[in-house]
Write an enzyme that holds these catalytic residues in place. Structure first.
Site, PDB file in Angstrom:
ATOM      1  CE  LYS A 189      -2.841  -2.439   5.612  1.00 40.94           C
ATOM      2  NZ  LYS A 189      -4.102  -1.833   6.109  1.00 40.94           N
ATOM      3  CD  GLU A 265      -7.923 -10.250  -8.110  1.00 40.12           C
ATOM      4  OE1 GLU A 265      -8.704  -9.639  -8.855  1.00 40.12           O
ATOM      5  OE2 GLU A 265      -7.454 -11.364  -8.380  1.00 40.12           O
ATOM      6  CB  CYS A 300     -13.488  -3.633  -7.728  1.00 41.33           C
ATOM      7  SG  CYS A 300     -14.135  -5.305  -7.542  1.00 41.33           S
ATOM      8  CD  GLU A 399     -11.860   2.111  -8.733  1.00 42.34           C
ATOM      9  OE1 GLU A 399     -10.728   2.283  -8.282  1.00 42.34           O
ATOM     10  OE2 GLU A 399     -12.455   1.017  -8.691  1.00 42.34           O
TER      11      GLU A 399
HETATM   12  P1  NAD Z   1      -6.420   1.271  -1.256  1.00 37.29           P
HETATM   13  O1  NAD Z   1      -5.523   0.878  -2.360  1.00 37.29           O
HETATM   14  O2  NAD Z   1      -6.377   2.686  -0.793  1.00 37.29           O
HETATM   15  O3  NAD Z   1      -6.123   0.387   0.040  1.00 37.29           O
HETATM   16  C1  NAD Z   1      -6.169  -1.023  -0.027  1.00 37.29           C
HETATM   17  C2  NAD Z   1      -5.287  -1.590   1.068  1.00 37.29           C
HETATM   18  O4  NAD Z   1      -3.940  -1.218   0.795  1.00 37.29           O
HETATM   19  C3  NAD Z   1      -5.614  -1.060   2.467  1.00 37.29           C
HETATM   20  O5  NAD Z   1      -5.477  -2.100   3.398  1.00 37.29           O
HETATM   21  C4  NAD Z   1      -4.544  -0.009   2.682  1.00 37.29           C
HETATM   22  O6  NAD Z   1      -4.217   0.213   4.044  1.00 37.29           O
HETATM   23  C5  NAD Z   1      -3.358  -0.639   1.954  1.00 37.29           C
HETATM   24  N1  NAD Z   1      -2.323   0.323   1.544  1.00 37.29           N
HETATM   25  C6  NAD Z   1      -2.465   1.632   1.235  1.00 37.29           C
HETATM   26  N2  NAD Z   1      -1.254   2.170   0.949  1.00 37.29           N
HETATM   27  C7  NAD Z   1      -0.344   1.184   1.081  1.00 37.29           C
HETATM   28  C8  NAD Z   1       1.073   1.112   0.934  1.00 37.29           C
HETATM   29  N3  NAD Z   1       1.805   2.177   0.608  1.00 37.29           N
HETATM   30  N4  NAD Z   1       1.685  -0.076   1.125  1.00 37.29           N
HETATM   31  C9  NAD Z   1       0.965  -1.177   1.463  1.00 37.29           C
HETATM   32  N5  NAD Z   1      -0.367  -1.165   1.649  1.00 37.29           N
HETATM   33  C10 NAD Z   1      -1.020   0.001   1.451  1.00 37.29           C
HETATM   34  O7  NAD Z   1      -7.893   0.839  -1.693  1.00 37.29           O
HETATM   35  P2  NAD Z   1      -9.224   0.996  -0.869  1.00 37.29           P
HETATM   36  O8  NAD Z   1      -9.632   2.435  -0.899  1.00 37.29           O
HETATM   37  O9  NAD Z   1      -9.110   0.313   0.434  1.00 37.29           O
HETATM   38  O10 NAD Z   1     -10.240   0.118  -1.743  1.00 37.29           O
HETATM   39  C11 NAD Z   1     -10.816   0.589  -2.901  1.00 37.29           C
HETATM   40  C12 NAD Z   1     -10.085   0.071  -4.113  1.00 37.29           C
HETATM   41  O11 NAD Z   1     -10.058  -1.345  -4.101  1.00 37.29           O
HETATM   42  C13 NAD Z   1     -10.773   0.449  -5.419  1.00 37.29           C
HETATM   43  O12 NAD Z   1      -9.796   0.876  -6.341  1.00 37.29           O
HETATM   44  C14 NAD Z   1     -11.411  -0.857  -5.875  1.00 37.29           C
HETATM   45  O13 NAD Z   1     -11.624  -0.946  -7.248  1.00 37.29           O
HETATM   46  C15 NAD Z   1     -10.413  -1.848  -5.390  1.00 37.29           C
HETATM   47  N6  NAD Z   1     -11.005  -3.181  -5.300  1.00 37.29           N
HETATM   48  C16 NAD Z   1     -10.643  -4.112  -6.229  1.00 37.29           C
HETATM   49  C17 NAD Z   1     -11.215  -5.395  -6.201  1.00 37.29           C
HETATM   50  C18 NAD Z   1     -10.843  -6.449  -7.215  1.00 37.29           C
HETATM   51  O14 NAD Z   1     -11.156  -7.606  -7.000  1.00 37.29           O
HETATM   52  N7  NAD Z   1     -10.184  -6.108  -8.292  1.00 37.29           N
HETATM   53  C19 NAD Z   1     -12.143  -5.706  -5.207  1.00 37.29           C
HETATM   54  C20 NAD Z   1     -12.475  -4.734  -4.264  1.00 37.29           C
HETATM   55  C21 NAD Z   1     -11.894  -3.468  -4.315  1.00 37.29           C
END
Ligand code: NAD
Length: 495
Positions: A189, A265, A300, A399
């Protein structure tokens, strides 16, 4: 290198896919719903994408379970899986420009980053994972001679993968490549903010010979498709990249359902520490700017907390401001642009609110400030730097995921380490020093999954990527990623 005009011309020919991809074919969401995929540069509509929910998840899990149990992929000779994945990598390389353009249009990152980083890294990750898989040997345990104990690594079954939008294809590939190489069936997804490249590569997977049902892509929202996947009893493993807030929810969903294995992650608030013995203050300042302004700060591992030794702070700040001024937000399809728009209005508002809170909390604004927005003109935010920041301020603790830097000072090595570790996150850290002993000493003490010395963000598929504390568990890339998508099995035979 292609020009702005070349990319615009290619854009006219782009045929974006917008349906879900299940069992080797495109299919609309069962409820017929779609969501709008918007180009953050000009707010134009790119596509209306299938908005999958629980019914689509049920269907995709059934398909993936069937594919897994049939052995069509999980029991294929690893060498054959390798050849198919390599062919898939060849196809991605053939569609290099198209994929780069798709992600730039979808989430606003600069085309030069796509061409130089995201696409080559994604292809390399796929090739590397494919290459590993027929070199994964089992073990024979040193039991007494009346028995034979075989320790093998088995695929896990159906792996659900949920990804963010900041490196759309790359974050997807870091997970699907090792998961598929290990023989699992995958349901991906992608983020609702950047689903388009994932849909295209699914089609190319089929073309390469990945059997139907082995790799499925369900676009949709987190609270519908994502949650349904995380709660599903037919999903054995869930691998996630995204915010720490959602990561915590996924652990709860796993506990509420089948205790599926969860790899996370998550977010970061990484520190950059510049010691007074750093070799070149200007180079360190340029490095600090790269560490926060790359990809509009939507990284991130962005070093959004900067600690500079008190004795060099004035000279350092001068060079930092010079370096930051090189990041002028502009059209990401222009190869000269280093900084595109933020991904959408919600992210723009989030960044704006943090800048307002930093000002209200009394930090000194050195560059940038509250960004302006005009409807239809995109979500652009310029580099923003605050000095005189402190750990009591919200923008230093949380963040932001945007181009906002908090600069602070320190006196001693111990104080720098204490400040760097004073965070709920522990993803990356960057240290600038010419003293090798200090680099080792400080690196050991930092509560962080990754440390860069006299650089930031470097790495390739051979090294693990991931964090500690609220930044998650497990690692993407390298051999460690393959381990996380296999299970150790012991078969004991009485001779
Ligand atoms: P997010 O957590 O809002 O969303 C990530 C994914 O989770 C999306 O596909 C979203 O649709 C899904 N999601 C949201 N709510 C959910 C739920 N209740 N159940 C299941 N899935 C759900 O994050 P974002 O805004 O897409 O991305 C930014 C974040 O990602 C930042 O915090 C960044 O640090 C992190 N990030 C981490 C890494 C790493 O390797 N550690 C790499 C890239 C980004």
């Amino acid at each position: 290198m292609k020009t702005y005009q070349d990319w615009q011309a290619l854009r006219e020919t782009l045929n974006l896919r917008s349906d879900a991809y299940i069992n080797g074919q495109f299919t609309p969401a069962k409820n017929g719903a779609t969501f709008a995929c918007i180009n953050p540069t000009d707010e134009s509509l790119l596509a209306n994408v299938a908005s999958c929910d629980e019914a689509d998840v049920d269907y995709a899990v059934e398909v993936a379970q069937h594919a897994f149990r049939s052995g069509v992929w999980s029991e294929m000779a690893p060498g054959q899986r390798k050849r198919i994945l390599q062919k898939w990598a060849d196809l991605l390389a053939q569609h290099f420009d198209e994929l780069a353009l798709t992600d730039t249009l979808d989430m606003g990152k600069s085309i030069s980053e796509m061409v130089n980083i995201d696409i080559p890294d994604s292809i390399d990750c796929l090739r590397w994972s494919a290459e590993c898989i027929d070199k994964l040997y089992g073990e024979i345990a040193p039991t007494n001679p009346q028995n034979l104990a075989l320790i093998s690594r088995e695929p896990l079954g159906v792996v659900a993968i949920i990804t963010p939008w900041n490196y759309p294809l790359m974050m997807v590939m870091w997970k699907i490549a090792p998961a598929l190489a290990a023989g699992n069936c995958v349901i991906l997804k992608p983020s609702e903010k950047s689903p388009l490249s994932a849909l295209r590569i699914a089609e190319l997977a089929t073309q390469a010979g990945v059997p139907d049902g082995v790799f499925n892509v369900l676009p949709g929202f987190g609270h519908t498709a994502g949650k349904a996947l995380a709660l599903h009893h037919g999903v054995g493993t869930l691998a996630f990249t995204g915010s720490s807030r959602v990561a915590g929810m996924l652990m709860q969903y796993a506990g509420q359902s089948n205790m599926k294995r969860v790899w996370l992650e998550a977010g970061g608030k990484s520190p950059c520490i510049v010691f007074d013995d750093c070799k070149d203050i200007q180079a360190a300042a340029q490095g600090a700017a790269v560490a926060i302004f790359t990809n509009q700060g939507e990284v991130c591992i962005a070093c959004s907390r900067l600690y500079v030794h008190n004795s060099i702070k004035d000279e350092f700040l001068k060079h930092l401001l010079d370096a930051a001024r090189q990041y002028v937000p502009g059209d990401p399809l222009d190869p000269a642009t280093k900084m595109g728009p933020l991904v959408d209005k919600a992210q723009f508002e989030r960044v704006t609110e943090f800048i307002e809170s930093a000002i209200a909390d009394g930090a000194t604004l050195e560059l940038g400030g509250v960004p302006n927005y005009s409807e239809g003109q995109g979500f652009f935010a310029a580099p923003t730097i605050f000095s005189d920041a402190s750990h009591e301020m919200e923008f230093v603790r949380e963040e932001i995921f945007g181009p906002v830097l908090a600069m602070m000072t320190f006196e001693t090595e111990e104080e720098a380490i204490m400040l760097a570790n004073d965070s709920k996150y522990g993803l990356g850290a960057s240290i600038w020093t010419a003293d090798l002993s200090r680099a080792h000493r400080v690196s050991r003490k930092l509560e962080s999954g990754m440390v860069w010395v006299n650089t930031w963000g470097d790495g390739d598929t051979t090294v693990p990527f991931g964090g500690v504390k609220a930044s998650g568990n497990g690692r993407d890339k390298s051999w460690h990623a393959l381990e996380k998508y296999t299970e150790v099995k012991n078969t004991w035979i009485r001779l």
